[in-house]
Design a protein around this motif. Structure first.
Motif, PDB file in Angstrom:
ATOM      1  N   GLN A  16     -78.845 -13.764  -3.523  1.00 45.22           N
ATOM      2  CA  GLN A  16     -79.494 -12.653  -4.231  1.00 45.22           C
ATOM      3  C   GLN A  16     -78.541 -11.462  -4.341  1.00 45.22           C
ATOM      4  OE1 GLN A  16     -82.622 -10.723  -2.029  1.00 45.22           O
ATOM      5  NE2 GLN A  16     -83.626  -9.985  -3.901  1.00 45.22           N
ATOM      6  N   GLU A  20     -77.065  -9.705  -7.678  1.00 42.25           N
ATOM      7  CA  GLU A  20     -77.236  -8.267  -7.897  1.00 42.25           C
ATOM      8  C   GLU A  20     -75.892  -7.592  -8.134  1.00 42.25           C
ATOM      9  OE1 GLU A  20     -79.605  -6.767  -4.630  1.00 42.25           O
ATOM     10  OE2 GLU A  20     -81.458  -7.511  -5.539  1.00 42.25           O
ATOM     11  N   SER A  75     -82.900  -7.049  -8.245  1.00 41.63           N
ATOM     12  CA  SER A  75     -83.213  -5.661  -8.577  1.00 41.63           C
ATOM     13  C   SER A  75     -82.383  -5.211  -9.771  1.00 41.63           C
ATOM     14  CB  SER A  75     -82.893  -4.745  -7.396  1.00 41.63           C
ATOM     15  OG  SER A  75     -83.628  -5.117  -6.272  1.00 41.63           O
ATOM     16  N   ALA A  76     -82.971  -4.341 -10.565  1.00 44.61           N
ATOM     17  CA  ALA A  76     -82.225  -3.756 -11.681  1.00 44.61           C
ATOM     18  C   ALA A  76     -81.102  -2.898 -11.106  1.00 44.61           C
ATOM     19  CB  ALA A  76     -83.137  -2.901 -12.538  1.00 44.61           C
TER      20      ALA A  76
END
Length: 178
Positions: A16, A20, A75-76
């Motif tokens: 993740q 990101e 996440s953005a």
């Protein structure tokens, strides 16, 4: 030997984080493009591809170890800072966060006596030394340039000369899985 549930979870967290990272660099690259800094935009896009390659390397390892891959929400990315220097400071802090996460994963592998993880993780430890050094050097040079637009354009052109994303390919001595 299958990964333990604790290590599987830690690897999924690392995947993740790598995705990101890829998105953060992609966002910065797009913003540099809009600032008419195509060299820095290109550098950031290549860095994004490299981070994507890191995620894929971890994914393949998890699968090769017979563990369950659990892709997590990404996440953005945060908005790109207003200055080039601040953007590369964010990049350096992000690389330092990734380094800490890899060190933590290495420690968990050692504590779990999962010696099969160590060669992969050592490759990433070495990679992070290079990543932090590269971004630190760029940041130092940007600070030297200061407000000199000619110097900024020269550095932009130099960063635009970067080619390829070698980290996406298997490390020396490894084979790619089909």
């Amino acid at each position: 030997m299958q990964l333990s549930p604790e290590l599987t979870s830690a690897y999924n967290d690392q995947i993740q984080l790598e995705f990101e990272s890829s998105f953060a660099y992609l966002q910065m690259g797009a913003d540099f493009e809009l600032r008419s800094l195509p060299g820095m935009a290109s550098w950031m896009r290549l860095q994004s591809g490299e981070e994507h390659g890191h995620a894929m390397k971890f994914i393949q390892f998890v699968l090769d170890r017979g563990a369950k891959l659990e892709l997590k929400a990404i996440s953005a990315p945060a908005p790109t800072p207003d200055t080039v220097v601040a953007s590369f400071e964010v990049a350096l802090h992000h690389e330092q966060r990734v380094t800490k996460a890899i060190h933590d994963l290495y420690s968990k592998a050692l504590d779990s006596h999962d010696y099969a993880s160590l060669p992969l993780l050592q490759w990433f430890v070495n990679e992070q030394v290079e990543e932090e050094s590269t971004v630190s050097t760029i940041l130092d040079r940007l600070k030297m340039v200061g407000d000199d637009r000619t110097g900024l354009l020269f550095l932009d052109r130099e960063l635009g000369a970067r080619t390829g994303a070698a980290a996406a390919s298997p490390a020396e001595g490894e084979t790619a899985s089909a």
